[in-house]
Design an enzyme around this catalytic site. Structure first.
Site, PDB file in Angstrom:
ATOM      1  CG  LEU A   7       1.502  -2.736   5.751  1.00  0.00           C
ATOM      2  CD1 LEU A   7       0.512  -1.888   4.966  1.00  0.00           C
ATOM      3  CD2 LEU A   7       2.928  -2.498   5.263  1.00  0.00           C
ATOM      4  NE  ARG A  14      -9.124   4.988  14.153  1.00  0.00           N
ATOM      5  CZ  ARG A  14      -9.409   4.391  12.994  1.00  0.00           C
ATOM      6  NH1 ARG A  14     -10.668   4.162  12.666  1.00  0.00           N
ATOM      7  NH2 ARG A  14      -8.463   4.016  12.179  1.00  0.00           N
ATOM      8  N   GLY A  81       0.814   6.603   4.964  1.00  0.00           N
ATOM      9  CA  GLY A  81      -0.123   5.756   4.233  1.00  0.00           C
ATOM     10  C   GLY A  81       0.439   4.375   3.962  1.00  0.00           C
ATOM     11  CD  GLU A 157      -8.993   3.142   1.563  1.00  0.00           C
ATOM     12  OE1 GLU A 157      -9.145   3.049   2.785  1.00  0.00           O
ATOM     13  OE2 GLU A 157      -8.833   2.136   0.837  1.00  0.00           O
ATOM     14  CE  LYS A 353       9.720 -16.418  49.006  1.00  0.00           C
ATOM     15  NZ  LYS A 353      10.554 -15.408  49.657  1.00  0.00           N
ATOM     16  CE1 TYR A 368       5.060 -17.340  52.716  1.00  0.00           C
ATOM     17  CE2 TYR A 368       6.591 -17.178  54.552  1.00  0.00           C
ATOM     18  CZ  TYR A 368       6.295 -16.984  53.213  1.00  0.00           C
ATOM     19  OH  TYR A 368       7.236 -16.449  52.372  1.00  0.00           O
ATOM     20  CG  ASN A 379       1.035 -33.868  59.211  1.00  0.00           C
ATOM     21  OD1 ASN A 379       0.129 -34.258  58.487  1.00  0.00           O
ATOM     22  ND2 ASN A 379       0.841 -32.985  60.192  1.00  0.00           N
TER      23      ASN A 379
HETATM   24  C1  UD1 Z   1      -6.736  -0.014   4.956  1.00  0.00           C
HETATM   25  C2  UD1 Z   1      -7.059  -0.011   3.437  1.00  0.00           C
HETATM   26  C3  UD1 Z   1      -8.547  -0.288   3.252  1.00  0.00           C
HETATM   27  C4  UD1 Z   1      -8.919  -1.594   3.917  1.00  0.00           C
HETATM   28  C5  UD1 Z   1      -8.477  -1.613   5.376  1.00  0.00           C
HETATM   29  C6  UD1 Z   1      -8.645  -3.010   5.937  1.00  0.00           C
HETATM   30  C7  UD1 Z   1      -5.549   1.579   2.377  1.00  0.00           C
HETATM   31  C8  UD1 Z   1      -5.413   2.933   1.801  1.00  0.00           C
HETATM   32  N1  UD1 Z   1      -6.739   1.272   2.902  1.00  0.00           N
HETATM   33  O1  UD1 Z   1      -7.446   1.062   5.545  1.00  0.00           O
HETATM   34  O2  UD1 Z   1      -8.856  -0.315   1.885  1.00  0.00           O
HETATM   35  O3  UD1 Z   1     -10.287  -1.816   3.815  1.00  0.00           O
HETATM   36  O4  UD1 Z   1      -7.081  -1.265   5.495  1.00  0.00           O
HETATM   37  O5  UD1 Z   1      -8.395  -3.015   7.309  1.00  0.00           O
HETATM   38  O6  UD1 Z   1      -4.610   0.816   2.338  1.00  0.00           O
HETATM   39  N2  UD1 Z   1       0.228   1.623   8.369  1.00  0.00           N
HETATM   40  C9  UD1 Z   1       1.580   1.820   8.330  1.00  0.00           C
HETATM   41  N3  UD1 Z   1       2.064   3.004   7.902  1.00  0.00           N
HETATM   42  C10 UD1 Z   1       1.248   4.004   7.488  1.00  0.00           C
HETATM   43  C11 UD1 Z   1      -0.139   3.792   7.535  1.00  0.00           C
HETATM   44  C12 UD1 Z   1      -0.633   2.573   7.977  1.00  0.00           C
HETATM   45  O7  UD1 Z   1       2.362   0.933   8.680  1.00  0.00           O
HETATM   46  O8  UD1 Z   1       1.770   5.059   7.104  1.00  0.00           O
HETATM   47  C13 UD1 Z   1      -0.269   0.320   8.847  1.00  0.00           C
HETATM   48  C14 UD1 Z   1      -1.123   0.448  10.088  1.00  0.00           C
HETATM   49  O9  UD1 Z   1      -0.299   0.349  11.237  1.00  0.00           O
HETATM   50  C15 UD1 Z   1      -2.056  -0.731   9.953  1.00  0.00           C
HETATM   51  C16 UD1 Z   1      -2.170  -0.923   8.453  1.00  0.00           C
HETATM   52  O10 UD1 Z   1      -1.097  -0.247   7.866  1.00  0.00           O
HETATM   53  O11 UD1 Z   1      -1.519  -1.908  10.506  1.00  0.00           O
HETATM   54  C17 UD1 Z   1      -3.491  -0.372   7.910  1.00  0.00           C
HETATM   55  O12 UD1 Z   1      -3.520   1.011   8.147  1.00  0.00           O
HETATM   56  P1  UD1 Z   1      -4.859   1.741   8.565  1.00  0.00           P
HETATM   57  O13 UD1 Z   1      -4.576   3.187   8.741  1.00  0.00           O
HETATM   58  O14 UD1 Z   1      -5.495   1.043   9.706  1.00  0.00           O
HETATM   59  O15 UD1 Z   1      -5.704   1.555   7.221  1.00  0.00           O
HETATM   60  P2  UD1 Z   1      -7.252   1.588   7.066  1.00  0.00           P
HETATM   61  O16 UD1 Z   1      -7.736   2.978   7.110  1.00  0.00           O
HETATM   62  O17 UD1 Z   1      -7.856   0.619   8.031  1.00  0.00           O
END
Ligand code: UD1
Ligand code: CA
Length: 461
Positions: A7, A14, A81, A157, A353, A368, A379
């Site tokens: 993912l 942040r 998500g 969560e 270079k 240089y 030399n």
């Molecule tokens: C998630 C888990 C949490 C876990 C934590 C560990 C869920 C709901 N929560 O939370 O339980 O403890 O990871 O680090 O899964 N991403 C996507 N598409 C999206 C949303 C996220 O690709 O729509 C990817 C983000 O880029 C990231 C990863 O999923 O690489 C995790 O997403 P993030 O939003 O960081 O989840 P957490 O809140 O950390």
């Protein structure tokens, strides 16, 4: 078949950056690359990466890699998500495959842990196995809720958790193994009815559990592996952990790091046995260092290759090749395309270079050497300048073997100095010099006898 879904579509707000989060680097490589390497190094046959925010940039960076990319739709109206992200990869999953879900922002995960997770998942015949960790400070992570028998009931969560649930120290790492068929089934049932209005992948765990499937939890051996990167403080933390791993790998391979805390060696750099690295050395990019080299403090080497027995002191070497036994520095600068032969000496304040220097050639101080082809046993005196630029374009200077170039000479390119030629100190050479000739190209010296006395300057005070 084991398939990974990684993912990497999240916005990474942040990080406060224009760069997609997973392209931020630790130890010289994007964080996503470490996740990919762990996956590729483990028993995974197919890697699917879900991209979204900055997706084109991510795809461009990894275009040479054997990866399937899927785009997660993004925008105001699109769902969001981890559950929604995983859905984008489902078309590549058959019912029989085992799916490992990884987060692109968790670079410290290792292939050993992934293989152990697969093993645990298989042995226990689980529908889903969650990689968990026990953390002193679980803030921000999803918490693992277990039933009386120790089976996972649910993941809650942080934002959705009650005060009591927040006290649980076992957390969800965000890494899971799923049975392909049941993952599809579970994802078909999740809803965005939570604090963040997101489609949570974690809800699949609860759904499967409720329907009587076995859900396992495999506790990671070293919880450092599951640290995610959401901001630059965590980026620095992971960089430090990775640096330590890299340094330890080199030390165990027979490289001495005098103060590993201050050795900055990027992922991918190779170093031969019995090489000694002094404090404050930076080795970057596609760099290889041979055996028995000595790299002294305040040296930075980028995309370069050093043969065995090279000694470098307080110098900068970029995109260059250095032959066996050559000594560089202190305070030398090898700029791109410097090809330095064996047993060469490049001393204080020498800059090269696009220059080839043959074996045993010496440029001890303040020179240089740009756009040059220099032979062996040459030399190059103190203060010699290869005058390569006429204000419009760059020209080449050729120097044969066994040439002596006296101090403070200028070789104005294009010009050829043949074998065994001698250039007198202070010469400005604009014409070719033939083999074995002495060339003197400076104003004739005139000494006016008793000049001071005649001018009446001697008894001045
Ligand atoms: C998630 C888990 C949490 C876990 C934590 C560990 C869920 C709901 N929560 O939370 O339980 O403890 O990871 O680090 O899964 N991403 C996507 N598409 C999206 C949303 C996220 O690709 O729509 C990817 C983000 O880029 C990231 C990863 O999923 O690489 C995790 O997403 P993030 O939003 O960081 O989840 P957490 O809140 O950390
Ligand atoms: Ca995260």
């Amino acid at each position: 078949m084991n398939i990974s879904i990684i993912l990497a579509a999240g916005e990474g707000t942040r990080m406060k950056s224009k760069l997609p989060k997973v392209l931020h680097k630790i130890c010289g490589k994007p964080i996503l690359e470490y996740v990919l390497n762990a996956s590729k190094g483990a028993e995974v046959q197919k890697n699917i990466v879900i991209v979204g925010y900055g997706g084109e940039e991510v795809k461009e960076y990894f275009k040479e890699e054997d990866i399937i990319f899927e785009n997660q739709p993004i925008g105001e109206d699109a769902p969001y998500g981890t559950g929604f992200a995983v859905m984008q990869g489902l078309k590549h999953i058959d019912d029989e495959s085992t799916v490992v879900v990884l987060c692109g922002d968790t670079p410290l995960i290792t292939k050993e842990t992934l293989n152990s997770l697969f093993e645990y998942h298989k042995q226990g015949d689980y529908a889903c196995t969650v990689l968990t960790a026990v953390l002193e400070d679980p803030t921000g992570y999803g918490r693992i809720l277990r039933d009386d028998k120790g089976n996972i009931k649910r993941i809650v969560e942080h934002k959705d958790a009650t005060v009591d649930e927040q006290k649980i120290k076992e957390i969800n790492s965000g890494v899971y193994c799923f049975n392909g068929k049941l993952l599809k089934y579970g994802l078909g049932k999740i809803k965005a009815d939570n604090a963040q209005g997101e489609l949570y992948l974690t809800d699949v765990v609860e759904i499967l559990g409720k329907e009587g499937y076995n859900v396992g939890a495999y506790i990671v051996g070293d919880s450092v592996e599951i640290h995610g990167i959401n901001n630059r403080v965590q980026l620095a933390f992971c960089d430090k952990v990775m640096r330590k791993r890299i340094n330890e790998r080199h030390m165990l391979n027979g490289v001495t790091l005098i103060d590993p805390e201050t050795s900055y060696i990027e992922e991918g750099v190779t170093i031969g046995r019995d090489t000694i690295i002094y404090p404050n050395v930076v080795l970057e990019g596609n760099t290889s260092i041979g055996c028995n080299c000595i790299i002294r403090s305040n040296t930075r080497i980028v995309d370069s290759s050093l043969a065995d027995g090279v000694v470098v002191e307080s110098s900068l070497i970029e995109e260059s090749i250095v032959g066996e036994g050559t000594k560089i520095g202190p305070n030398a600068h090898l700029r791109p395309k410097s090809h330095i032969g064996k047993n060469v000496k490049i001393g204080n304040f020498v800059e090269t270079k696009n220059a080839k220097l043959g074996d045993n050639t010496k440029a001890g101080h303040l020179a240089y050497i740009g756009d040059a082809i220099v032979g062996r046993n040459v030399n190059i005196g103190c203060g010699v300048i290869f005058v390569n630029y006429n204000g419009k374009d760059k020209q080449i200077t050729k120097v044969g073997d066994n040439v002596f170039i006296g101090s403070n000479s200028n070789l104005v390119a294009p010009v050829n100095i043949e074998d065994w030629a001698y250039i007198a100190a202070g010469s400005t050479i604009v014409e070719d010099v033939e083999e074995g000739a002495l060339s003197i190209a400076r104003a004739q010296q005139i000494n006016k006898q008793d000049w001071v006395e005649k001018k009446g300057l001697k008894n001045k005070n």
